[in-house]
Design a protein around this motif. Structure first.
Motif, PDB file in Angstrom:
ATOM      1  N   ARG A   1       0.827  -1.200   0.000  1.00  0.00           N
ATOM      2  CA  ARG A   1       0.000   0.000   0.000  1.00  0.00           C
ATOM      3  C   ARG A   1       0.870   1.263   0.000  1.00  0.00           C
ATOM      4  O   ARG A   1       0.688   2.151  -0.831  1.00  0.00           O
ATOM      5  N   LEU A   2       1.855   1.284   0.907  1.00  0.00           N
ATOM      6  CA  LEU A   2       2.738   2.452   0.975  1.00  0.00           C
ATOM      7  C   LEU A   2       3.505   2.614  -0.337  1.00  0.00           C
ATOM      8  O   LEU A   2       3.533   3.699  -0.936  1.00  0.00           O
ATOM      9  N   PHE A   3       4.083   1.491  -0.805  1.00  0.00           N
ATOM     10  CA  PHE A   3       4.852   1.546  -2.051  1.00  0.00           C
ATOM     11  C   PHE A   3       3.971   1.980  -3.217  1.00  0.00           C
ATOM     12  O   PHE A   3       4.351   2.878  -3.988  1.00  0.00           O
ATOM     13  N   GLY A   4       2.794   1.400  -3.342  1.00  0.00           N
ATOM     14  CA  GLY A   4       1.915   1.712  -4.474  1.00  0.00           C
ATOM     15  C   GLY A   4       1.495   3.160  -4.489  1.00  0.00           C
ATOM     16  O   GLY A   4       1.493   3.802  -5.538  1.00  0.00           O
ATOM     17  N   ASN A   5       1.168   3.704  -3.324  1.00  0.00           N
ATOM     18  CA  ASN A   5       0.719   5.094  -3.270  1.00  0.00           C
ATOM     19  C   ASN A   5       1.822   6.047  -3.689  1.00  0.00           C
ATOM     20  O   ASN A   5       1.583   6.968  -4.480  1.00  0.00           O
ATOM     21  N   ILE A   6       3.032   5.852  -3.162  1.00  0.00           N
ATOM     22  CA  ILE A   6       4.109   6.798  -3.450  1.00  0.00           C
ATOM     23  C   ILE A   6       4.587   6.624  -4.894  1.00  0.00           C
ATOM     24  O   ILE A   6       4.833   7.599  -5.612  1.00  0.00           O
TER      25      ILE A   6
END
Lengths: 84, 235
Positions: free
Chosen positions: B162-167
């Motif tokens: 989630r963190l990786f995908g958003n950034i």
């Protein structure tokens, strides 16, 4: 020729994968509506409701993020071209 | 969008690659260390400075948030939670200073979530005992065993993704905006100048949402989910 077909279908696949963005959109909108209702009924609990809403939205977003990652993989690091 | 560039190799074990991500992580670490040293220097009991008031208020807010979310008996997590929040926040905001955000690399987010996963396992076993922990997998009915095991691993994996995908999606969208604006300015001013006129100023407005808002939000969400899941594993 084969490569062109694979690349074209990968681009299509990336686009189709992002249809999954529908689900989180509907879910988060529903959750936000319910949160607005809850704040309207109990304005003093606004902080707790907002915190719960944000956490819930983040969890609901997972499926959308998965489809986004699949789309990004298909476009930028296409594993299918290497199989030819 | 490309992956992080490899800057140079450390000549041990046949060459360890040092990427942009790693360099920017070191920069974030240096900023955080220097900031903490500066903020905590010259602390007094009487006649405190404005700086100290701000820092004390921040720490108080952090402890209040941990207490509200996890409960009074888990206040000892507050330093870890605060560090996680500050590190993820500063890493995300690196993207605003024309450097690749370290969190736009799955290695960084997976590493962060690995820390959480280890803590989760350790404290779950410490609070319930090994037998109680294993028994938790066959509740409420033994048929749920495979689902519970998958659930145990899918939570940290989805947090990292989630963190990786958003950034990472923020980077993709920003580069797409720049390409589109360059194309439009070539269309309009193509005969006069090759300079992308529209690419000045307009991206700054859009980056308020795609960079600042998303970055602060994701840093908050990661710490929040870490707190909630840790508290759930311990109760």
């Amino acid at each position: 020729m084969e490569k062109a077909i694979v690349l074209g279908c990968s681009a299509l696949g990336a686009g189709i994968a992002m249809i999954a963005g529908l689900g989180p959109g509907i879910g988060q909108g529903y959750a936000a509506g319910k949160a607005a209702e809850a704040v309207g009924r109990q304005p003093e609990a606004a902080g707790t409701v907002t915190r719960t809403l944000l956490t819930g939205c983040a969890v609901a977003e997972s499926t959308g993020i998965y489809s986004l990652l699949i789309a990004l993989t298909l476009i930028f690091v296409n594993p299918l071209v290497g199989m030819l | 969008m490309n992956g992080p560039e490899i800057l140079f190799y450390i000549p041990i074990f046949g060459g360890l690659p040092v990427t942009e991500t790693l360099r920017n992580t070191w920069i974030v670490m240096a900023i955080l260390i220097l900031l903490s040293l500066w903020l905590t220097s010259g602390m007094k009991m009487q006649g405190i400075s404005k700086k100290q008031v701000v820092v004390e208020q921040g720490v108080k807010m952090l402890y209040q948030m941990v207490e509200d979310t996890m409960g009074k008996d888990k206040l000892f997590f507050a330093p870890y939670i605060g560090t996680l929040f500050l590190f993820v926040l500063f890493s995300n905001l690196m993207g605003m200073f024309a450097m690749r955000a370290p969190t736009a690399d799955l290695n960084t987010t997976a590493g962060l979530i690995l820390i959480y996963f280890m803590l989760n396992q350790y404290f779950a076993i410490k609070c319930h005992g090994l037998a109680g922990r294993l028994k938790g997998f066959v509740e409420p009915i033994p048929v749920m065993l495979p689902l519970n095991i998958v659930g145990e691993f899918s939570t940290p994996i989805s947090m990292a993704l989630r963190l990786f995908g958003n950034i990472a999606s923020g980077i993709v969208i920003t580069s797409l905006i720049y390409q589109a604006l360059t194309w439009v300015s070539n269309l309009v001013f193509g005969g006069i100048t090759a300079f992308p006129v529209f690419a000045v100023g307009i991206p700054a407005v859009l980056s308020i949402y795609f960079d600042v808002f998303t970055d602060v939000m994701q840093a908050y969400i990661v710490t929040m989910l870490t707190m909630v899941f840790l508290a759930m594993a311990m109760d």
